[in-house]
Design an enzyme around this catalytic site. Structure first.
Site, PDB file in Angstrom:
ATOM      1  N   SER A  24      33.319 -11.820 -16.027  1.00  0.00           N
ATOM      2  CA  SER A  24      33.004 -10.553 -15.368  1.00  0.00           C
ATOM      3  C   SER A  24      33.680 -10.519 -14.006  1.00  0.00           C
ATOM      4  CB  SER A  24      31.484 -10.419 -15.174  1.00  0.00           C
ATOM      5  OG  SER A  24      31.163  -9.329 -14.324  1.00  0.00           O
ATOM      6  N   TYR A  42      23.526 -13.814 -12.087  1.00  0.00           N
ATOM      7  CA  TYR A  42      24.595 -13.307 -12.952  1.00  0.00           C
ATOM      8  C   TYR A  42      25.964 -13.687 -12.387  1.00  0.00           C
ATOM      9  CZ  TYR A  42      27.222  -9.895 -15.751  1.00  0.00           C
ATOM     10  OH  TYR A  42      28.110  -9.285 -16.607  1.00  0.00           O
TER      11      TYR A  42
END
Length: 266
Positions: A157, A170
């Site tokens: 990501s 995350y």
């Protein structure tokens, strides 16, 4: 594996980027086994992919001409993943690529306020599942005779390189994926197997819908304004890069993180 088609394992492939990647692989000469938990995780406050989603992803790959199969298994469960890899080798006649797209998100509060079970879920699914997939899947890639063209691809990501407030766990997990893939590429030196990661920006998936809820936004499409392309990325756009990296023509590319982020990281 039939004819010259390659065998692919897609982990976390029931919906979103995973389902789009399985379909893209099917369209570019791969037979596929799609693995997904296909059930909710009690540690997380939103719905995950279902068995119906998994069946739909398999059906889409079959319509594209692939020999496709679905396996319900937890990507973080190493014995279950080793069994899934063995099944994939049996069903497809061997594996040429492993694609790891499993992912979840949680946060919305500072890390010191986030419930422990949510932190564990994020680190498990977003990082540990990638390590498990490599531990279970790379030996299968190595079982292919030389000269090999094996591929390991993990979805990371933009959060791997950009600090996102209220999503610390995350960000940590996705940064870990990028670092792991670099090391894995070095460990695979001389084997004919490459390892790469793909870092999407804000992509139109259920994870982004949950992200909007965490940030208190009315709609997830509002994230598109943060990107230089001024829109969300589609799962299919990410999948096309994944399928290239998983294919035989990407042999000179390894140990790299590929930003498909619409300019979010600029």
């Amino acid at each position: 594996m039939t004819g010259t088609r390659r065998g692919a394992l897609v982990v976390g492939g029931a919906r979103g980027i995973g389902a789009a990647s399985a379909l893209a692989l099917a369209e570019t000469g791969h037979d596929v086994v799609i693995v997904d938990r296909a059930s909710d995780d009690a540690r997380l406050p939103y719905a995950l992919a279902t068995q119906e989603d998994l069946s739909a992803a398999v059906a889409a790959a079959r319509r594209a001409g692939a020999d496709a199969h679905g396996i319900a298994a937890d990507a973080c469960d190493e014995p279950a993943m080793r069994a899934a890899v063995a099944d994939a080798e049996r069903l497809l006649g061997g594996l040429d690529c492993v694609v790891v797209t499993a992912g979840v998100i949680a946060g919305g509060v500072p890390i010191w306020e986030q419930p422990e079970q949510e932190v564990e879920a994020v680190l498990d699914v977003d990082l540990r599942a990638v390590l498990v997939a490599a531990r279970a899947g790379v030996p299968a890639l190595l079982r292919r005779p030389e000269p090999r063209a094996g591929r390991f691809v993990a979805v990371a990501s933009t959060a791997a390189s950009r600090g996102l407030p209220l999503l610390s766990a995350y960000c940590a997990a996705k940064a870990g994926v990028v670092g792991f893939v670099r090391a894995l590429a070095a460990e695979l030196r001389g084997t004919g197997i490459t390892a790469n990661s793909v870092s999407p920006g804000s992509t139109d998936t259920p994870i982004l819908v949950e992200s909007a809820r965490l940030y208190g936004l009315e709609h997830h499409e509002l994230f598109g304004a943060q990107q230089a392309i001024e829109r969300l990325i589609s799962a299919e756009e990410i999948a096309r890069v994944v399928s290239f990296l998983a294919g035989p023509d990407s042999g000179a590319v390894t140990g790299a993180d590929h930003a498909v982020d619409g300019g979010l990281a600029i």
